[in-house]
Write a protein that holds these residues in place. Sequence first.
Motif, PDB file in Angstrom:
ATOM      1  N   ALA A   1      15.622   3.638 -29.188  1.00 35.07           N
ATOM      2  CA  ALA A   1      14.259   3.381 -28.749  1.00 35.07           C
ATOM      3  C   ALA A   1      13.896   4.234 -27.549  1.00 35.07           C
ATOM      4  CB  ALA A   1      14.082   1.901 -28.428  1.00 35.07           C
ATOM      5  N   VAL A   2      14.932   4.649 -26.745  1.00 33.85           N
ATOM      6  CA  VAL A   2      14.680   5.504 -25.590  1.00 33.85           C
ATOM      7  C   VAL A   2      14.420   6.930 -26.039  1.00 33.85           C
ATOM      8  CG1 VAL A   2      15.671   6.398 -23.452  1.00 33.85           C
ATOM      9  CG2 VAL A   2      16.072   4.021 -24.112  1.00 33.85           C
ATOM     10  N   VAL A   3      15.141   7.393 -27.045  1.00 35.84           N
ATOM     11  CA  VAL A   3      14.977   8.744 -27.552  1.00 35.84           C
ATOM     12  C   VAL A   3      13.587   8.936 -28.143  1.00 35.84           C
ATOM     13  CG1 VAL A   3      15.793  10.391 -29.291  1.00 35.84           C
ATOM     14  CG2 VAL A   3      17.438   9.058 -27.962  1.00 35.84           C
ATOM     15  N   PHE A   4      13.125   7.961 -28.877  1.00 40.01           N
ATOM     16  CA  PHE A   4      11.802   8.036 -29.503  1.00 40.01           C
ATOM     17  C   PHE A   4      11.027   6.818 -29.043  1.00 40.01           C
ATOM     18  CE2 PHE A   4       8.609   8.299 -32.832  1.00 40.01           C
ATOM     19  CZ  PHE A   4       8.438   9.677 -32.927  1.00 40.01           C
ATOM     20  N   THR A   5      10.198   7.003 -28.029  1.00 40.67           N
ATOM     21  CA  THR A   5       9.583   5.902 -27.301  1.00 40.67           C
ATOM     22  C   THR A   5       8.427   5.280 -28.065  1.00 40.67           C
ATOM     23  OG1 THR A   5       7.993   7.325 -26.188  1.00 40.67           O
ATOM     24  CG2 THR A   5      10.171   7.082 -25.161  1.00 40.67           C
ATOM     25  N   ASP A   6       7.922   4.166 -27.529  1.00 39.02           N
ATOM     26  CA  ASP A   6       6.725   3.548 -28.084  1.00 39.02           C
ATOM     27  C   ASP A   6       5.540   4.508 -28.026  1.00 39.02           C
ATOM     28  OD1 ASP A   6       8.165   1.253 -28.538  1.00 39.02           O
ATOM     29  OD2 ASP A   6       7.317   0.139 -26.864  1.00 39.02           O
ATOM     30  N   ALA A   7       5.443   5.269 -26.944  1.00 38.57           N
ATOM     31  CA  ALA A   7       4.358   6.252 -26.834  1.00 38.57           C
ATOM     32  C   ALA A   7       4.493   7.331 -27.894  1.00 38.57           C
ATOM     33  CB  ALA A   7       4.361   6.878 -25.439  1.00 38.57           C
ATOM     34  N   ASP A   8       5.737   7.773 -28.162  1.00 41.97           N
ATOM     35  CA  ASP A   8       5.963   8.743 -29.233  1.00 41.97           C
ATOM     36  C   ASP A   8       5.533   8.173 -30.578  1.00 41.97           C
ATOM     37  OD1 ASP A   8       7.121  10.644 -27.525  1.00 41.97           O
ATOM     38  OD2 ASP A   8       9.127   9.781 -27.780  1.00 41.97           O
ATOM     39  N   ALA A   9       5.876   6.896 -30.802  1.00 35.92           N
ATOM     40  CA  ALA A   9       5.535   6.259 -32.071  1.00 35.92           C
ATOM     41  C   ALA A   9       4.028   6.145 -32.248  1.00 35.92           C
ATOM     42  CB  ALA A   9       6.180   4.877 -32.159  1.00 35.92           C
ATOM     43  N   ALA A  10       3.304   5.831 -31.172  1.00 40.78           N
ATOM     44  CA  ALA A  10       1.847   5.730 -31.253  1.00 40.78           C
ATOM     45  C   ALA A  10       1.218   7.077 -31.565  1.00 40.78           C
ATOM     46  CB  ALA A  10       1.298   5.177 -29.939  1.00 40.78           C
ATOM     47  N   ALA A  11       1.728   8.135 -30.940  1.00 46.35           N
ATOM     48  CA  ALA A  11       1.213   9.471 -31.210  1.00 46.35           C
ATOM     49  C   ALA A  11       1.518   9.885 -32.648  1.00 46.35           C
ATOM     50  CB  ALA A  11       1.805  10.478 -30.231  1.00 46.35           C
ATOM     51  N   LEU A  12       2.712   9.534 -33.130  1.00 44.78           N
ATOM     52  CA  LEU A  12       3.077   9.860 -34.501  1.00 44.78           C
ATOM     53  C   LEU A  12       2.197   9.111 -35.497  1.00 44.78           C
ATOM     54  CD1 LEU A  12       5.049  11.374 -36.360  1.00 44.78           C
ATOM     55  CD2 LEU A  12       6.539   9.363 -36.252  1.00 44.78           C
ATOM     56  N   TYR A  13       1.852   7.858 -35.163  1.00 45.48           N
ATOM     57  CA  TYR A  13       0.967   7.101 -36.038  1.00 45.48           C
ATOM     58  C   TYR A  13      -0.357   7.829 -36.232  1.00 45.48           C
ATOM     59  CZ  TYR A  13      -1.959   3.474 -37.941  1.00 45.48           C
ATOM     60  OH  TYR A  13      -2.829   2.773 -38.753  1.00 45.48           O
ATOM     61  N   ASP A  14      -0.939   8.312 -35.151  1.00 44.94           N
ATOM     62  CA  ASP A  14      -2.208   9.039 -35.261  1.00 44.94           C
ATOM     63  C   ASP A  14      -2.067  10.291 -36.109  1.00 44.94           C
ATOM     64  OD1 ASP A  14      -3.933   7.390 -33.928  1.00 44.94           O
ATOM     65  OD2 ASP A  14      -3.817   8.443 -32.013  1.00 44.94           O
ATOM     66  N   LEU A  15      -0.920  10.956 -35.989  1.00 41.90           N
ATOM     67  CA  LEU A  15      -0.691  12.182 -36.751  1.00 41.90           C
ATOM     68  C   LEU A  15      -0.545  11.893 -38.241  1.00 41.90           C
ATOM     69  CD1 LEU A  15      -0.031  15.268 -36.691  1.00 41.90           C
ATOM     70  CD2 LEU A  15       2.384  14.593 -36.482  1.00 41.90           C
ATOM     71  N   VAL A  16       0.213  10.860 -38.572  1.00 38.86           N
ATOM     72  CA  VAL A  16       0.524  10.565 -39.980  1.00 38.86           C
ATOM     73  C   VAL A  16      -0.621   9.815 -40.658  1.00 38.86           C
ATOM     74  CG1 VAL A  16       2.133   9.316 -41.482  1.00 38.86           C
ATOM     75  CG2 VAL A  16       2.992  10.580 -39.514  1.00 38.86           C
ATOM     76  N   ASN A  17      -1.400   9.059 -39.869  1.00 41.59           N
ATOM     77  CA  ASN A  17      -2.476   8.239 -40.426  1.00 41.59           C
ATOM     78  C   ASN A  17      -3.817   8.584 -39.780  1.00 41.59           C
ATOM     79  OD1 ASN A  17      -0.765   6.120 -42.019  1.00 41.59           O
ATOM     80  ND2 ASN A  17       0.176   6.224 -39.996  1.00 41.59           N
ATOM     81  N   PRO A  18      -4.308   9.799 -39.956  1.00 43.95           N
ATOM     82  CA  PRO A  18      -5.581  10.169 -39.322  1.00 43.95           C
ATOM     83  C   PRO A  18      -6.731   9.370 -39.914  1.00 43.95           C
ATOM     84  CG  PRO A  18      -4.930  11.836 -40.923  1.00 43.95           C
ATOM     85  CD  PRO A  18      -3.772  10.886 -40.797  1.00 43.95           C
ATOM     86  N   TRP A  19      -7.656   8.936 -39.048  1.00 39.74           N
ATOM     87  CA  TRP A  19      -8.830   8.198 -39.508  1.00 39.74           C
ATOM     88  C   TRP A  19      -9.882   9.201 -39.954  1.00 39.74           C
ATOM     89  CZ3 TRP A  19      -9.544   3.173 -40.517  1.00 39.74           C
ATOM     90  CH2 TRP A  19     -10.842   2.734 -40.780  1.00 39.74           C
TER      91      TRP A  19
END
Length: 257
Positions: free
Chosen positions: A13-31
């Motif tokens: 979880a430290v290597v890939f943070t919550d902030a990283d996950a949120a940014a990845l969500y926007d990338l993979v699921n663009p509105w």
Amino acid sequence: MDRVEESSEGDAAVVFTDADAAALYDLVNPWDPQQWPGDGFYDELVRAASSVLDVGCGTGAMLRLAREHGHRGRLVGLDPDPAALARARRRVDVEWVEGTAASARWDAAFDLATMTGHAFQYLVTDAELGASLAAVHRALRSGGRFAFETRHPQARAWEGWNPSGASDVVDTAGRALRLWHETESVVGEVVTFTGTTAAADGTVLRVDRTRLRFPVEAVLDAFLVDAGFVIEARYGDWGGGPVTGTSREIVTIARRR
């Protein structure tokens, strides 16, 4: 998938943070209402409403785009994920509130409430469903509408959640990543699965475990009616077609009595 619910403990979880996950969500699921029919469905509802509460707003893409395209009314996004809201708050002319659906304390404040991206399915227990629907009902003005969708259980979407469906992406930091999901269990209406984020060489960076509920129409309607809603419309696809034996979605618009 739609959202990250809870991260694994430890170094991953430290290597890939919550902030990283949120940014990845926007990338993979663009509105994109122009490209995705579901986004277009909600975009039309939001544009027509003078005040909108987006429950489970995540990174806030729907409301941010609505404001960008000229929506002048009140727009409020509600989500329990601080990292997702941090990205949402880059747009300061929308109200962003940290909290769950059940914690909403507005009273007759909105014409429209939404739960997009299958967020409704994160309400797993009867208690969560009842409390959340009561809060959404209370937040709406008389005659206000609540729009959301769930995956139809007959489509058994979880059967496709396995490592063979892995996808490769490059994130905003330039890292090559591999993403996959894997179903762990199906107990009644509740499906538990993991979402894995790994480096290109297979090194696991993060594992997120999620539970989703797959209610049938009758169960949905019983909870909605008990909370004080009437069913205004029900669709089996984003084009407004009826629910059939092959529908993959249950799209609902409920109205506050």
